[in-house]
Design an enzyme around this catalytic site. Structure first.
Site, PDB file in Angstrom:
ATOM      1  N   GLY A 151      44.704  38.141  43.709  1.00 12.05           N
ATOM      2  CA  GLY A 151      45.651  39.267  43.713  1.00 12.05           C
ATOM      3  C   GLY A 151      44.960  40.544  43.265  1.00 12.05           C
ATOM      4  O   GLY A 151      45.055  41.595  43.919  1.00 12.05           O
ATOM      5  N   HIS A 152      44.244  40.457  42.141  1.00 13.89           N
ATOM      6  CA  HIS A 152      43.491  41.621  41.667  1.00 13.89           C
ATOM      7  C   HIS A 152      42.476  42.057  42.732  1.00 13.89           C
ATOM      8  O   HIS A 152      42.294  43.247  42.991  1.00 13.89           O
ATOM      9  CB  HIS A 152      42.721  41.281  40.386  1.00 13.89           C
ATOM     10  CG  HIS A 152      43.587  40.901  39.219  1.00 13.89           C
ATOM     11  ND1 HIS A 152      43.601  39.623  38.689  1.00 13.89           N
ATOM     12  CD2 HIS A 152      44.444  41.621  38.467  1.00 13.89           C
ATOM     13  CE1 HIS A 152      44.423  39.587  37.663  1.00 13.89           C
ATOM     14  NE2 HIS A 152      44.962  40.775  37.499  1.00 13.89           N
TER      15      HIS A 152
HETATM   16  P1  AMP Z   1      47.365  42.336  35.251  1.00 13.19           P
HETATM   17  O1  AMP Z   1      45.926  42.004  35.069  1.00 13.19           O
HETATM   18  O2  AMP Z   1      48.278  41.153  35.233  1.00 13.19           O
HETATM   19  O3  AMP Z   1      47.823  43.474  34.366  1.00 13.19           O
HETATM   20  O4  AMP Z   1      47.490  42.893  36.721  1.00 13.19           O
HETATM   21  C1  AMP Z   1      46.717  43.988  37.161  1.00 13.19           C
HETATM   22  C2  AMP Z   1      47.265  44.468  38.476  1.00 13.19           C
HETATM   23  O5  AMP Z   1      47.194  43.420  39.437  1.00 13.19           O
HETATM   24  C3  AMP Z   1      48.741  44.890  38.378  1.00 13.19           C
HETATM   25  O6  AMP Z   1      48.932  46.076  39.122  1.00 13.19           O
HETATM   26  C4  AMP Z   1      49.450  43.723  38.986  1.00 13.19           C
HETATM   27  O7  AMP Z   1      50.695  44.067  39.574  1.00 13.19           O
HETATM   28  C5  AMP Z   1      48.463  43.282  40.049  1.00 13.19           C
HETATM   29  N1  AMP Z   1      48.718  41.883  40.434  1.00 13.19           N
HETATM   30  C6  AMP Z   1      48.994  40.843  39.613  1.00 13.19           C
HETATM   31  N2  AMP Z   1      49.229  39.727  40.335  1.00 13.19           N
HETATM   32  C7  AMP Z   1      49.088  40.067  41.631  1.00 13.19           C
HETATM   33  C8  AMP Z   1      49.204  39.348  42.869  1.00 13.19           C
HETATM   34  N3  AMP Z   1      49.513  38.046  42.904  1.00 13.19           N
HETATM   35  N4  AMP Z   1      48.997  40.023  44.014  1.00 13.19           N
HETATM   36  C9  AMP Z   1      48.681  41.352  44.001  1.00 13.19           C
HETATM   37  N5  AMP Z   1      48.560  42.083  42.872  1.00 13.19           N
HETATM   38  C10 AMP Z   1      48.762  41.453  41.702  1.00 13.19           C
END
Ligand code: AMP
Length: 300
Positions: free
Chosen positions: A27-28
Site C-alpha cells: 500500500g505504501h
Molecule cells: P501509515 O504508515 O499507516 O501512517 O500509512 C501511511 C500512508 O499509507 C497513509 O496515507 C495511509 O493512508 C497509506 N496506506 C495505508 N494502507 C494503505 C493501503 N492498503 N493502500 C494504500 N495506501 C495505504
C-alpha cells in the site's frame, strides 16, 4: 531535510512527499509509485508519531522495521528518506497544534463553541480522542519542512485523507494533496501495518470487513438507498464472524462525514472493527455516475 528540499525547489523540480509510519507494505509502495510518476525528487518519511496514539494504544509495540523499510524504499526508487527523531519534531515546550474542526454550516454560530461534534471528533476521532489532532499536527509539520508540490495519502484512511485535504485548503498550503486507492490482499483485506498483529485464525476472520462492504455494494446495486437498511446488512454480515466486534459501521457524506439518511451523493461506507484485540478499518467509496442517473460507481 529543509535544505535539500529547498535546493530541489530552487532547481524548479517537482517535489513529492509520501509520509508514513514505516512497517512498509505494498500500500505504501503504491503511493511511492504514484509519486514517482508525477514528481522528482520523491521524498518518503518514516515517523511513528507519538502524538497520534492514545495512552492505551499501541505506540510502544507499533512495528518498527527500519532496515527492511529502507531497502524497500531504495528499490522503489525513492530519492530521499526523512527519518526524524521525536525530539526533533517535538522539542521541549512544543506548544502548537493544528486541529481541523470540520465545523459544518449547520453548526456555525452555535452558542456553546467546543460542544459540537467536529469532523476530527467523530468516527475514528470518537474512539481515538486526540488522534486526528496528532495526525494533522505532524502532517502540517512535515509539509512545512519539505514544502512539497504534491503529498500522497491513502484513501484506506478516508477520514484522515479528508481532514488533511481540508487542512491544506484552509491554511493555503502550496501542496496539492493526492489521495490514492487502497491496495488489498487477494482475499480483499486492505493492507495495513497492523495486520501483522493478527494470528492465523484472526487473519482469516479479518476478511469479514471486505465481505461486509461487498454485501453493502450488492444491496446498492439492487437499488437499496436507505442508510439504515444498508447498515443492517453491514451489521448482519459482521455479526456472522465470532472474532469480530464492531466499533462503527456507517454510511456518511464523502465531504462532511456526517451520516446520510439516503445514498444520493458521493459517500463512504465506513467500517471500524476489532478482530480480537486488533482494530481494523476499511471503506467503500460510492459515487453517482452522473447527477441524473441512479447508477453508482463503487471504489473499493
Ligand atoms: P501509515 O504508515 O499507516 O501512517 O500509512 C501511511 C500512508 O499509507 C497513509 O496515507 C495511509 O493512508 C497509506 N496506506 C495505508 N494502507 C494503505 C493501503 N492498503 N493502500 C494504500 N495506501 C495505504
Amino acid at each position: 531535510m529543509k535544505e535539500a528540499a529547498r535546493q530541489a525547489r530552487a532547481e524548479n523540480r517537482i517535489v513529492g512527499l509520501v509520509p508514513t509510519m514505516g512497517a512498509l507494505h505494498a500500500g505504501h509502495l503504491s503511493l511511492i509509485e504514484r509519486a514517482r510518476r508525477e514528481c522528482s525528487p520523491v521524498i518518503a518519511s518514516i515517523f511513528v508519531n507519538p502524538k497520534q496514539f492514545g495512552p492505551n494504544e499501541d505506540f510502544s509495540k507499533y512495528p518498527r522495521t527500519f532496515e527492511s523499510d529502507s531497502g524497500k524504499l531504495e528499490r522503489a526508487g525513492v530519492d530521499s528518506l526523512f527519518v526524524p527523531e521525536p525530539a526533533e519534531i517535538y522539542p521541549n515546550a512544543f506548544s502548537t497544534y493544528v486541529n481541523v474542526d470540520g465545523l459544518s454550516d449547520r453548526l456555525e454560530g452555535r452558542t456553546r463553541p467546543g460542544h459540537f461534534d467536529g469532523l476530527s471528533d467523530r468516527l475514528e476521532g470518537r474512539t481515538r480522542p486526540g488522534h486526528f489532532r496528532g495526525v494533522t499536527t505532524v502532517v502540517m509539520k512535515l509539509l512545512q519542512i519539505v514544502q512539497p508540490n504534491f503529498a500522497y495519502f491513502g484513501r484506506k484512511d478516508a477520514q484522515q485523507s479528508r481532514l488533511i485535504t481540508l487542512m491544506a485548503r484552509d491554511l493555503n498550503l502550496d501542496t496539492e494533496i493526492v489521495v490514492c486507492p487502497p491496495v488489498r490482499e487477494p482475499d480483499g483485506l486492505a493492507l495495513s501495518s497492523r495486520n501483522i498483529y493478527l494470528n492465523s485464525e484472526e487473519r482469516q476472520a479479518a476478511t469479514v470487513l471486505h465481505h461486509a462492504l461487498e454485501a453493502a455494494r450488492r444491496e446498492l446495486v439492487a437499488g437499496v438507498r436507505d442508510a439504515l437498511q444498508l447498515q443492517a446488512v453491514l451489521q448482519r454480515t459482521l455479526s456472522g464472524e465470532r472474532l469480530a466486534r464492531v466499533d462503527y459501521a456507517e454510511i456518511v457524506d464523502a465531504d462532511s462525514f456526517e451520516p446520510v439518511v439516503r445514498v444520493s451523493k458521493r459517500c463512504y461506507v465506513l467500517l471500524a472493527v476489532f478482530i480480537g484485540k486488533t482494530r481494523l478499518i476499511d471503506n467503500l467509496y460510492v459515487e453517482p455516475k452522473s447527477s441524473e442517473s441512479e447508477e453508482l460507481f463503487f471504489h473499493f
